[in-house]
Design an enzyme around this catalytic site. Structure first.
Site, PDB file in Angstrom:
ATOM      1  N   ASP A  45      33.751  23.394  21.538  1.00 56.95           N
ATOM      2  CA  ASP A  45      34.283  24.542  22.263  1.00 56.95           C
ATOM      3  C   ASP A  45      34.866  24.154  23.610  1.00 56.95           C
ATOM      4  O   ASP A  45      34.439  23.181  24.232  1.00 56.95           O
ATOM      5  CB  ASP A  45      33.183  25.590  22.482  1.00 56.95           C
ATOM      6  CG  ASP A  45      32.687  26.181  21.178  1.00 56.95           C
ATOM      7  OD1 ASP A  45      33.491  26.316  20.245  1.00 56.95           O
ATOM      8  OD2 ASP A  45      31.494  26.500  21.111  1.00 56.95           O
ATOM      9  N   ARG A  46      35.789  24.963  24.072  1.00 51.58           N
ATOM     10  CA  ARG A  46      36.453  24.727  25.359  1.00 51.58           C
ATOM     11  C   ARG A  46      35.443  24.623  26.494  1.00 51.58           C
ATOM     12  O   ARG A  46      35.611  23.834  27.415  1.00 51.58           O
ATOM     13  CB  ARG A  46      37.438  25.872  25.596  1.00 51.58           C
ATOM     14  CG  ARG A  46      38.263  25.731  26.818  1.00 51.58           C
ATOM     15  CD  ARG A  46      39.338  26.810  26.845  1.00 51.58           C
ATOM     16  NE  ARG A  46      39.884  26.883  28.185  1.00 51.58           N
ATOM     17  CZ  ARG A  46      40.109  28.015  28.823  1.00 51.58           C
ATOM     18  NH1 ARG A  46      39.860  29.164  28.250  1.00 51.58           N
ATOM     19  NH2 ARG A  46      40.604  27.994  30.034  1.00 51.58           N
TER      20      ARG A  46
END
Length: 182
Positions: A45-46
């Site tokens: 995930d970012r």
């Protein structure tokens, strides 16, 4: 021989080479990895950091990312609160999430691992302690570790994937990668 890149993905970077359709340009893998013909084996995930594997071999990519192979993924997780052994037991047995039960995880408390500084830094609150956990899972649901720690009452503040199988991010600075042959 397959090429495999061990990339230490910084916070805020997308696990893809382009960011089409976003009104604001966000950092992507192309800002850090100038190697052609490699693709991410799985996602990160970012708002997560750490090891992202990139390779040029479809079979290797599937072996790394396909849940049926149950490749262990170890995360260093900074959580809000002070979990004891009794709080970690549900992680070790499996936690019920909205999409079903997780597989049992390995979960232990650890000392602060002394990682690199994150930009932006984690918000610290004087009245609420934070602690570090080492969690190993063998599946890869969307935001799984974050949802697991939230389910036991200890929200994740920082999530760093430390290893996938025998590959580790140890010794690789954020935004850097190391190429190995497999």
């Amino acid at each position: 021989m397959a090429r495999l890149l061990l990339f230490n993905k910084p916070y805020g970077v997308l696990s893809q080479f382009t960011d089409r359709g976003s009104p604001t340009a966000r950092p992507t893998l192309s800002d850090f990895v100038p190697v052609k013909g490699v693709y991410p084996a799985g996602r990160l995930d970012r708002d997560s950091e750490g090891l992202l594997l990139l390779c040029d071999d479809g079979r290797l990519q599937a072996r790394i990312s396909d849940p049926r192979f149950k490749m262990p993924k170890t995360y260093l997780v900074q959580v809000e609160g002070d979990p004891g052994e009794e709080n970690l037991e549900p992680l070790r047995k499996g936690v019920r999430l909205k999409d079903g039960m997780t597989l049992p995880a390995e979960a232990t408390r650890i000392e602060d691992p002394g990682l690199w500084l994150r930009d932006p830094p984690i918000r610290e609150r004087k009245s609420i302690p934070d602690n570090w956990l080492k969690i190993t899972i063998r599946e890869g649901r969307n935001r799984q570790v974050r949802r697991m720690t939230a389910a036991i009452g200890f929200p994740t503040l920082r999530l760093v994937r430390w290893s996938i199988g025998d590959w580790t991010v140890a010794g690789i600075a954020p935004g850097e990668f190391k190429e190995i042959s497999v």
